[in-house]
Enzyme design. Structure first.
Site: not given
Ligand code: NAD
Length: 267
Positions: A156, A160
């Protein structure tokens, strides 16, 4: 029939995607838009709010005031708001699709109570392809011998904060279900020195750049590997999946459903 759709959390990132998605779906029309009382979106036109043409649906602070006549409500708001949404939909007899995550025990209990009166579908990941992947992982884990190591890789964007992702954990859960084992015991996060223990489900995490979301489930055997992958490039996939599931809910018997019910039993 054109379904009358209400959105709770309409001023958020997912709310905006949903308004746009409903606008392009011929069998649905936006009929109610709700957001947090006191928020800056209240009273504004929900179409112009997301950069589209005015649609005449002003953002309301109170679902109860606008729920009448709706066919389905889609909630992508905050965990604290979901129990109230469920209560109101149950009282009004309106189907409910919940995409909001982080629901606590009280919210789960009130969703269960609502599901005795209306059809409710709860999914922390409404991507259609990701939900198909879950089923494939469950089946592969069931079919392959326990000697195949299972590793769940996810990547990600650099912002995040949680790791592994909630979706990686759900994939691990699906693999554990396929093998009839407990993920709490078999799950392995982080690298541990020494040889890999048999029967574990490992998690590998990469953070960097602007990756929207990649999940890769690997079954590593002696002499072969099976890799099942999902790559998200646009958060609109979650809105499209949520709307499709919401429209499927309309007219169903009262029950608590999952995305798999919609995907695999819709035919
Ligand atoms: P966001 O913070 O951008 O939007 C949330 C919206 O809910 C805001 O406009 C906020 O004002 C509103 N809200 C807060 N309290 C409310 C209340 N009491 N009543 C009505 N509205 C209220 O968040 P987001 O990125 O749009 O995500 C929303 C939720 O959806 C989160 O729980 C997120 O984890 C989840 N999500 C799920 C999926 C999925 O596939 N199911 C995908 C993305 C995000």
């Amino acid at each position: 029939m054109t379904a009358q759709v209400g959105i709770v959390g309409v001023a958020g990132r997912m709310g905006a995607e949903l308004v746009k998605t409903v606008g392009t779906e011929g069998s649905a029309v936006l009929a109610a838009a709700v957001d947090r009382p006191g928020g800056s979106a209240i009273g504004k036109d929900s179409g112009t709010l997301v950069g589209r043409h005015a649609n005449g649906i002003a953002v309301s602070p109170d679902l109860r005031a606008v729920v009448s006549g709706l066919d389905v409500v889609i909630d992508f708001s905050r965990a604290e708001a979901v129990a109230t949404t469920a209560d109101i939909c149950a009282e009004a007899g309106v189907a409910l699709m919940i995409g909001t995550t982080g629901l606590d025990a009280d919210a789960q209990r009130r969703i269960d109570a609502a599901a005795r009166r209306i059809p409710v579908l709860v999914s922390a990941n409404t991507s259609l392809a990701l939900n198909v992947l879950l089923e494939l992982v469950r089946r592969a884990a069931r079919a392959l011998p326990d000697s195949y190591d299972i590793e769940i890789f996810e990547a990600h964007h650099r912002h995040k904060v949680d790791a592994p992702s909630g979706t990686a954990l759900v994939l691990g859960q699906a693999a554990a279900e396929g093998r009839s084992i407990d993920l709490e015991r078999a799950g392995l996060t982080g690298s541990t020195p020494g040889a890999r223990a048999a029967g574990t489900i490992g998690f590998s995490v990469v953070r960097g750049g602007d990756v929207v979301g990649e999940h890769d489930v690997r079954f590593l055997g002696a002499g072969e590997q099976l890799r099942l992958s999902h790559i998200a490039t646009d958060r609109a996939i979650f809105a499209r999946g949520a709307l499709a599931a919401a429209l499927w809910l309309v007219g169903r018997p009262a029950n608590r459903y999952q995305m798999a019910d919609f995907l695999f039993e819709k035919q």
